[in-house]
Design a protein around this motif. Structure first.
Motif, PDB file in Angstrom:
ATOM      1  N   LYS A 154     -38.229 -11.940 -19.535  1.00 14.51           N
ATOM      2  CA  LYS A 154     -37.425 -13.125 -19.829  1.00 14.51           C
ATOM      3  C   LYS A 154     -37.165 -13.814 -18.495  1.00 14.51           C
ATOM      4  CE  LYS A 154     -32.842 -14.576 -21.350  1.00 14.51           C
ATOM      5  NZ  LYS A 154     -32.243 -15.083 -20.137  1.00 14.51           N
ATOM      6  N   ALA A 155     -37.417 -15.101 -18.422  1.00 11.72           N
ATOM      7  CA  ALA A 155     -37.181 -15.853 -17.187  1.00 11.72           C
ATOM      8  C   ALA A 155     -35.708 -15.767 -16.788  1.00 11.72           C
ATOM      9  CB  ALA A 155     -37.595 -17.305 -17.375  1.00 11.72           C
ATOM     10  N   GLN A 156     -35.453 -15.496 -15.522  1.00 11.28           N
ATOM     11  CA  GLN A 156     -34.095 -15.408 -14.983  1.00 11.28           C
ATOM     12  C   GLN A 156     -33.234 -14.426 -15.764  1.00 11.28           C
ATOM     13  OE1 GLN A 156     -33.187 -17.042 -12.047  1.00 11.28           O
ATOM     14  NE2 GLN A 156     -35.367 -17.446 -12.012  1.00 11.28           N
ATOM     15  N   GLY A 157     -33.835 -13.300 -16.217  1.00 15.69           N
ATOM     16  CA  GLY A 157     -33.101 -12.355 -17.046  1.00 15.69           C
ATOM     17  C   GLY A 157     -32.693 -11.065 -16.372  1.00 15.69           C
ATOM     18  N   THR A 158     -33.145 -10.836 -15.135  1.00 19.36           N
ATOM     19  CA  THR A 158     -32.862  -9.564 -14.461  1.00 19.36           C
ATOM     20  C   THR A 158     -31.414  -9.497 -13.998  1.00 19.36           C
ATOM     21  OG1 THR A 158     -35.149  -9.341 -13.748  1.00 19.36           O
ATOM     22  CG2 THR A 158     -33.509  -8.077 -12.522  1.00 19.36           C
ATOM     23  N   THR A 159     -30.775  -8.354 -14.287  1.00 20.05           N
ATOM     24  CA  THR A 159     -29.425  -8.083 -13.802  1.00 20.05           C
ATOM     25  C   THR A 159     -29.473  -6.816 -12.949  1.00 20.05           C
ATOM     26  OG1 THR A 159     -28.898  -6.852 -15.803  1.00 20.05           O
ATOM     27  CG2 THR A 159     -28.255  -9.151 -15.756  1.00 20.05           C
TER      28      THR A 159
ATOM     29  N   THR B  51     -28.819  -9.333 -20.000  1.00 19.92           N
ATOM     30  CA  THR B  51     -29.123 -10.712 -20.408  1.00 19.92           C
ATOM     31  C   THR B  51     -30.326 -10.662 -21.336  1.00 19.92           C
ATOM     32  OG1 THR B  51     -30.473 -11.013 -18.437  1.00 19.92           O
ATOM     33  CG2 THR B  51     -28.183 -11.762 -18.334  1.00 19.92           C
TER      34      THR B  51
ATOM     35  N   SER C  41     -34.646  -5.603 -16.327  1.00 16.27           N
ATOM     36  CA  SER C  41     -35.345  -6.830 -16.711  1.00 16.27           C
ATOM     37  C   SER C  41     -35.722  -6.765 -18.183  1.00 16.27           C
ATOM     38  CB  SER C  41     -36.600  -7.010 -15.869  1.00 16.27           C
ATOM     39  OG  SER C  41     -36.298  -7.047 -14.504  1.00 16.27           O
TER      40      SER C  41
END
Length: 107
Positions: free
Chosen positions: A10-15, A29, A102
Motif C-alpha cells: 500500500k502506498a505510504q502505508g508503512t508504520t 495503516t 508494510s
C-alpha cells in the motif's frame, strides 16, 4: 509465469514500532483490501516478538514452557496473512529493535 503474486505494498502505508521491555502496540495503516503484512526487524542483534489483533493486542516473550508471541529475528523480513479485523500489531523485546510493518497484497 502466471500464478506468481509478488507483494504489492500500500502506498505510504508503512508504520514503525520500537519494541522494548514492555509490550506496546501500534495501529496498522491497513485498508480492508490489504490482507498481508510484511515485517522487517532492522536491528542487528535483538529478536522482537509480535502479535496481531485489535487495539487491545499484547505481545509476550516466551519463557520455558510458557508460550509467547511470534519471533522476528535480527535483520529478518517476514510476510504474514493476517485475520480479517486485524487493526493493530504489538511488539516486545529484551532489546530495543525497530520494526517496520508494510500492508499490501501478495507475498
Amino acid at each position: 509465469m502466471s500464478g506468481i503474486n509478488l507483494f504489492a505494498p500500500k502506498a505510504q502505508g508503512t508504520t514503525s514500532l520500537t519494541a522494548g521491555a514492555a509490550t506496546a502496540n501500534r495501529l496498522l495503516t491497513k485498508p480492508a483490501s490489504c490482507n498481508q503484512i510484511r515485517v522487517k526487524n532492522i536491528d542487528a542483534t535483538s529478536v522482537a516478538f509480535i502479535n496481531f489483533g485489535d487495539s487491545t493486542v499484547v505481545a509476550t516473550i516466551p519463557s520455558g514452557a510458557t508460550p509467547g508471541s511470534l519471533p522476528i529475528g535480527p535483520g529478518e523480513t517476514a510476510g504474514f496473512t493476517v485475520p480479517e479485523g486485524t487493526t493493530h500489531v504489538a511488539a516486545i523485546s529484551s532489546g530495543t529493535p525497530v520494526l517496520y510493518f508494510s500492508p499490501g497484497n501478495g507475498m
